[in-house]
Design a protein around this motif. Structure first.
Motif, PDB file in Angstrom:
ATOM      1  N   TRP A  57      46.222  42.673  17.295  1.00  0.00           N
ATOM      2  CA  TRP A  57      45.558  43.968  18.055  1.00  0.00           C
ATOM      3  C   TRP A  57      44.959  44.790  17.037  1.00  0.00           C
ATOM      4  N   LEU A  58      44.256  45.714  17.532  1.00  0.00           N
ATOM      5  CA  LEU A  58      43.532  46.694  16.997  1.00  0.00           C
ATOM      6  C   LEU A  58      44.190  48.045  16.601  1.00  0.00           C
ATOM      7  N   VAL A  59      44.350  48.427  15.478  1.00  0.00           N
ATOM      8  CA  VAL A  59      45.309  49.228  14.917  1.00  0.00           C
ATOM      9  C   VAL A  59      44.629  50.530  14.984  1.00  0.00           C
ATOM     10  N   PHE A  60      44.952  51.641  15.573  1.00  0.00           N
ATOM     11  CA  PHE A  60      44.576  53.179  15.384  1.00  0.00           C
ATOM     12  C   PHE A  60      45.654  53.916  15.055  1.00  0.00           C
ATOM     13  N   GLY A  61      45.164  54.961  14.229  1.00  0.00           N
ATOM     14  CA  GLY A  61      46.335  55.919  13.798  1.00  0.00           C
ATOM     15  C   GLY A  61      45.622  57.312  13.291  1.00  0.00           C
ATOM     16  N   LEU A  68      50.609  55.366   8.477  1.00  0.00           N
ATOM     17  CA  LEU A  68      51.309  53.904   9.037  1.00  0.00           C
ATOM     18  C   LEU A  68      50.511  52.897   9.251  1.00  0.00           C
ATOM     19  N   GLY A  69      49.530  53.186   9.828  1.00  0.00           N
ATOM     20  CA  GLY A  69      48.274  52.106  10.313  1.00  0.00           C
ATOM     21  C   GLY A  69      47.861  51.207   9.055  1.00  0.00           C
ATOM     22  N   LEU A  70      47.576  52.062   8.000  1.00  0.00           N
ATOM     23  CA  LEU A  70      47.130  51.363   6.534  1.00  0.00           C
ATOM     24  C   LEU A  70      48.381  50.577   5.999  1.00  0.00           C
ATOM     25  N   GLY A  82      41.413  44.889  13.320  1.00  0.00           N
ATOM     26  CA  GLY A  82      40.805  45.955  12.744  1.00  0.00           C
ATOM     27  C   GLY A  82      41.638  47.388  12.472  1.00  0.00           C
ATOM     28  N   LEU A  83      41.066  47.995  11.840  1.00  0.00           N
ATOM     29  CA  LEU A  83      41.902  49.620  11.928  1.00  0.00           C
ATOM     30  C   LEU A  83      40.943  50.602  12.007  1.00  0.00           C
ATOM     31  N   ILE A  84      41.312  51.674  12.944  1.00  0.00           N
ATOM     32  CA  ILE A  84      40.796  52.876  13.176  1.00  0.00           C
ATOM     33  C   ILE A  84      41.625  53.987  12.756  1.00  0.00           C
TER      34      ILE A  84
END
Length: 120
Positions: A57-61, A68-70, A82-84
């Protein structure tokens, strides 16, 4: 996010949103979460991903969610497309003191009382 285009999963951290017991309903419920760690929160998110049978999944935070996302992305990189992140909060000593020290609530009696209740 457009729910007609994307399958969006919003995870409430323990004690927030729809989780129970809720700190929003009663700040004294914070006593149930004194031993929670950022690592455990990432495990919680991974449990949600697994339960929903999502391979990646694409993680957004945002703000604390960026931290938390990092953490999640570092622990489970193979699960992240990915990470947004936005409104970055890195949990530095300076950031922590600005948000979580008693003197940051001076002038707001309600918040100061909540802070004191949390530390009882």
């Amino acid at each position: 996010f457009d729910a007609d285009t994307f399958f969006v999963v919003e995870v409430d951290q323990r004690g927030t949103g729809d989780s129970t017991p809720s700190v929003r309903e009663d700040i004294s419920n914070a006593r149930h979460y004194l031993d929670i760690s950022i690592g455990q929160m990432s495990v919680d998110f991974e449990s949600v991903r697994t339960e929903l049978n999502i391979d990646q999944w694409l993680v957004f935070g945002g703000s604390w969610g960026s931290t938390l996302g990092l953490d999640y992305a570092m622990r489970y990189p193979e699960r992240c497309l990915g990470l947004i992140i936005r409104g970055i909060y890195l949990n530095t000593k300076e950031e922590f003191a600005a948000i979580y020290s008693r003197n940051s609530f001076e002038g707001n009696s309600r918040r100061l009382a909540e802070f004191d209740t949390f530390l009882e």
